[in-house]
Design a protein around this motif. Structure first.
Motif, PDB file in Angstrom:
ATOM      1  N   ALA A 575      -5.531  10.027  -0.841  1.00  9.94           N
ATOM      2  CA  ALA A 575      -5.985   8.636  -0.747  1.00  9.94           C
ATOM      3  C   ALA A 575      -7.117   8.371  -1.728  1.00  9.94           C
ATOM      4  N   GLY A 583      -5.491   2.763   0.727  1.00  6.78           N
ATOM      5  CA  GLY A 583      -5.575   2.088   2.021  1.00  6.78           C
ATOM      6  C   GLY A 583      -4.325   2.278   2.853  1.00  6.78           C
ATOM      7  N   LEU A 586      -4.437   5.662   4.460  1.00  5.30           N
ATOM      8  CA  LEU A 586      -5.370   5.682   5.594  1.00  5.30           C
ATOM      9  C   LEU A 586      -4.774   4.975   6.805  1.00  5.30           C
ATOM     10  N   ASP A 587      -4.038   3.906   6.555  1.00  5.03           N
ATOM     11  CA  ASP A 587      -3.421   3.169   7.661  1.00  5.03           C
ATOM     12  C   ASP A 587      -2.437   4.045   8.434  1.00  5.03           C
ATOM     13  N   LEU A 624     -14.857   6.194   0.616  1.00  2.36           N
ATOM     14  CA  LEU A 624     -13.550   6.275   1.288  1.00  2.36           C
ATOM     15  C   LEU A 624     -13.730   6.557   2.777  1.00  2.36           C
ATOM     16  N   HIS A 627     -14.804   3.444   4.492  1.00  2.09           N
ATOM     17  CA  HIS A 627     -13.658   2.523   4.620  1.00  2.09           C
ATOM     18  C   HIS A 627     -12.718   2.988   5.737  1.00  2.09           C
ATOM     19  N   PHE A 628     -12.530   4.298   5.828  1.00  2.00           N
ATOM     20  CA  PHE A 628     -11.686   4.869   6.881  1.00  2.00           C
ATOM     21  C   PHE A 628     -12.297   4.594   8.255  1.00  2.00           C
ATOM     22  N   LYS A 631     -11.626   1.103   9.339  1.00  2.00           N
ATOM     23  CA  LYS A 631     -10.255   0.929   9.821  1.00  2.00           C
ATOM     24  C   LYS A 631     -10.108   1.461  11.246  1.00  2.00           C
TER      25      LYS A 631
END
Length: 645
Positions: A575, A583, A586-587, A624, A627-628, A631
């Motif tokens: 990722a 993204g 990660l999703d 990252l 951002h993770f 989410k």
């Protein structure tokens, strides 16, 4: 004085072990080399075979109609008389379709209902279903599922060609009649000429008017014409450089039409069983040394229970005289051969046809001979044996040999021979399905003998994968689920290699992952996931992402954190390496948590620790990981609650 001790090998026929360690890798490489094309994967081999077939193909009558039906409806059912080349026409219909490079996917019908597996159909597939040898009762049952299967093919934009069985006109349903195309054999001279030109032989049309040639061609089917062309090529290659087409043709026709009568007369003239044993031994070990042929004959006499000769050996004729009596000569390098061209094949055919009560004995004879023969002679022996047992409807003889050569406690030196026996059966158009079924049943056995397991792995990955990659993948998957550390995970390695080489097979394997029933699937899935994360063409597919999410969910739910720590870190690496699809990767992990807090927290901890382990990329990894974390919070509704407050 102390006497030196050691081992002296006077003559080695098999593999000689002269150092420390074992010959594990040697046997595996030898088995793969015996049945595979070096340096080529199964997809490339399959394409090469189709390309070669295309060069020799002459469109039969009715081919244009079949192509139109295929393009209009997505499927066509091929009918035609024996010898018309229906299977070849089916392959060419699919091979010549415009666009795509996925190759032809051959599908077998199952032995039990449901007979047709719609899940085996993928987008833009080119599917061949050969029912030419299917019994009428089974075909009638398959027809009951054919409408639904054709609909699935059409829905996915795929193409399907079905080769119909013979003599089932009464059982054909009316609903399928508009989609049946009947083909007839191409013009015989055109077909023969095409084969010859591909082999670099360019006869004039007048040459094909030779009386005996014209007579043979007029009554021959497509397969017989291909055999004739091959014999003409061999006659050219084996003859004088100044030979003519007429000479090559006479030689080839004599091999096809006269040898049977000649051999029958020869056998009748040999009243001594020892002479007949020598005759068959030479046919099976043609162009071998006199010692090999003599030992083969002696072994055959022992297997069939022939009584020993009462008089001393020196009272008998020597081998030169005995070879002369059976029409053989010793040529360069002391290799024994028959004086008449293509005589050895006719001898083998005669003995298997007219001594049916000795076929079991012939099988035991071949089993015993491989123990003392060199590799090249064993290769030729098994090939010649396979030709005869498959011709006389005895495919089980090949399977029996493979089992004998891979029994528990065997050393592994006969692994190449067992592998070749299985490969000969798998490649046979009529009996290949028998071997695929037997291999499937064996793949479900947990305690397979070590070398038998390796033989199955080799033929699945090197032979079955060429024409039946889906079935090869299924069998390798079963073998991988049941191999322990002692097997060095070889089935798993071949399984993953096959799946990584074809996106359709990759999806098929992902669909088969079932961690709840097969814990070994965890390791397989994590290897697939790592590859998918680094392969843009895979992870941008929504269907693949959904399958990856399902697999990750099973891993997070059923496996301890230690099992998935490093795979998650690898996923984060992937990722972090992409600017556009990080993204999406990660999703997949977030969705795989299935709203379970322990899964969320486990991923969060792993991501923060991962970010802190690299000083060089610390800022990029921190971004990252943050951002993770966002989410993960959003998935739990935490971010929404903070915004509302």
């Amino acid at each position: 004085m102390r006497e030196a001790t050691g081992t002296y090998v006077h003559e080695s026929r098999g593999t000689t072990h002269t150092g420390d360690g074992d010959q594990y890798i040697y046997y595996l490489n030898a088995a793969s080399a015996r049945v595979g094309a070096r340096g080529k994967d199964s997809h490339t081999i399959a394409q090469d075979q189709l390309d070669n077939l295309s060069r020799r193909f002459v469109a039969p009558k009715g081919f244009a109609q079949a192509r139109n039906l295929l393009l209009q409806h997505g499927s066509v059912l091929l009918s035609g008389p024996p010898g018309s080349g229906r299977r070849t026409a089916a392959l060419m219909l699919l091979h010549q379709l415009p666009g795509g490079s996925s190759g032809v996917h051959e599908l077998d019908t199952e032995d039990e209902a449901p007979f047709l597996d719609t899940s085996a159909v993928r987008e833009d597939d080119r599917i061949l279903m050969d029912l030419s040898d299917t019994e009428e009762i089974h075909y009638s049952a398959v027809q009951g599922e054919l409408s639904g299967f054709r609909s699935e093919v059409q829905r996915r934009g795929s193409r399907l060609v079905i080769v119909l069985p013979q003599e089932v006109d009464q059982s054909r349903r009316a609903e399928f009649l508009p989609f049946i195309a009947t083909i007839e054999q191409p013009e015989a001279n055109d077909l023969l000429m095409r084969h010859l030109r591909v082999d670099g032989i360019h006869p004039a049309l007048a040459d094909l008017a030779l009386p005996k040639l014209a007579q043979y061609v007029a009554k021959s089917g497509a397969g017989e014409l291909a055999r004739l062309a091959d014999l003409i090529r061999r006659a050219r290659d084996d003859g004088e450089p100044t030979g003519s087409f007429a000479q090559w043709t006479r030689k080839a026709l004599a091999a096809l039409t006269n040898r049977g009568r000649e051999v029958a007369a020869r056998v009748a003239s040999l009243e001594d069983g020892r002479q007949r044993a020598l005759l068959l031994s030479l046919a099976m070990f043609h162009e071998s040394t006199p010692g090999t042929v003599f030992r083969g004959a002696t072994s055959l006499l022992k297997v069939v229970g022939h009584p020993d000769h009462e008089s001393p050996r020196l009272n008998h004729a020597d081998l030169t005289r005995q070879f002369t009596e059976i029409g053989a000569t010793t040529g360069p390098e002391d290799r024994v051969r028959f004086g008449t061209w293509a005589y050895d094949s006719a001898v083998r055919t005669h003995f298997w046809t007219y001594f049916p009560d000795l076929r079991d004995a012939f099988r035991h004879w071949v089993r015993d001979c491989v123990y003392w023969l060199d590799q090249d002679t064993r290769n030729a022996l098994i090939q010649r044996f396979a030709e005869q047992v498959l011709r006389t409807d005895r495919p089980d003889d090949l399977w029996w040999l493979a089992e004998r050569w891979t029994e528990p406690g065997s050393s592994g030196n006969l692994l190449p021979d067992a592998t070749q026996a299985l490969a000969e059966g798998l490649r046979h158009d009529r009996y290949g399905q028998v071997f695929r079924r037997k291999i499937y049943e064996s793949s479900l056995v947990t305690d397979l003998p070590r070398w038998r397991r390796h033989a199955l792995i080799t033929v699945c990955s090197k032979v079955m994968a060429v024409r039946h990659p889906d079935q090869a993948l299924v069998r390798l998957h079963h073998l991988a689920r049941r191999e322990g550390e002692a097997s060095k995970r070889r089935a798993q390695e071949e399984l993953l290699s096959l799946a990584r080489g074809d996106s359709r097979l990759f999806r098929l394997l992902l669909e088969r992952i079932t961690l709840e029933h097969y814990p070994a699937d965890a390791e397989i899935f994590l290897a697939l996931a790592e590859f998918a994360a680094r392969t843009r063409a895979l992870y941008i597919s929504m269907s693949v992402r959904n399958l990856l999410t399902r697999g990750w969910a099973a891993v997070l739910r059923t496996c301890p954190r230690l099992t998935w720590k490093e795979p998650v870190e690898s996923w984060l690496h992937a990722a972090n390496a992409t600017a556009t699809h990080g993204g999406a990767l990660l999703d997949v992990l977030v969705d795989a948590c299935e709203q379970r807090s322990e899964a969320y927290s486990g991923l969060y901890v792993i991501s923060r620790n991962w970010a802190a382990t690299s000083a060089a990329e610390r800022s990029r990894r921190d971004a990252l990981a943050q951002h993770f974390a966002q989410k993960i919070d959003a998935a739990q509704g935490i971010a929404m609650e903070e915004t509302t407050a």
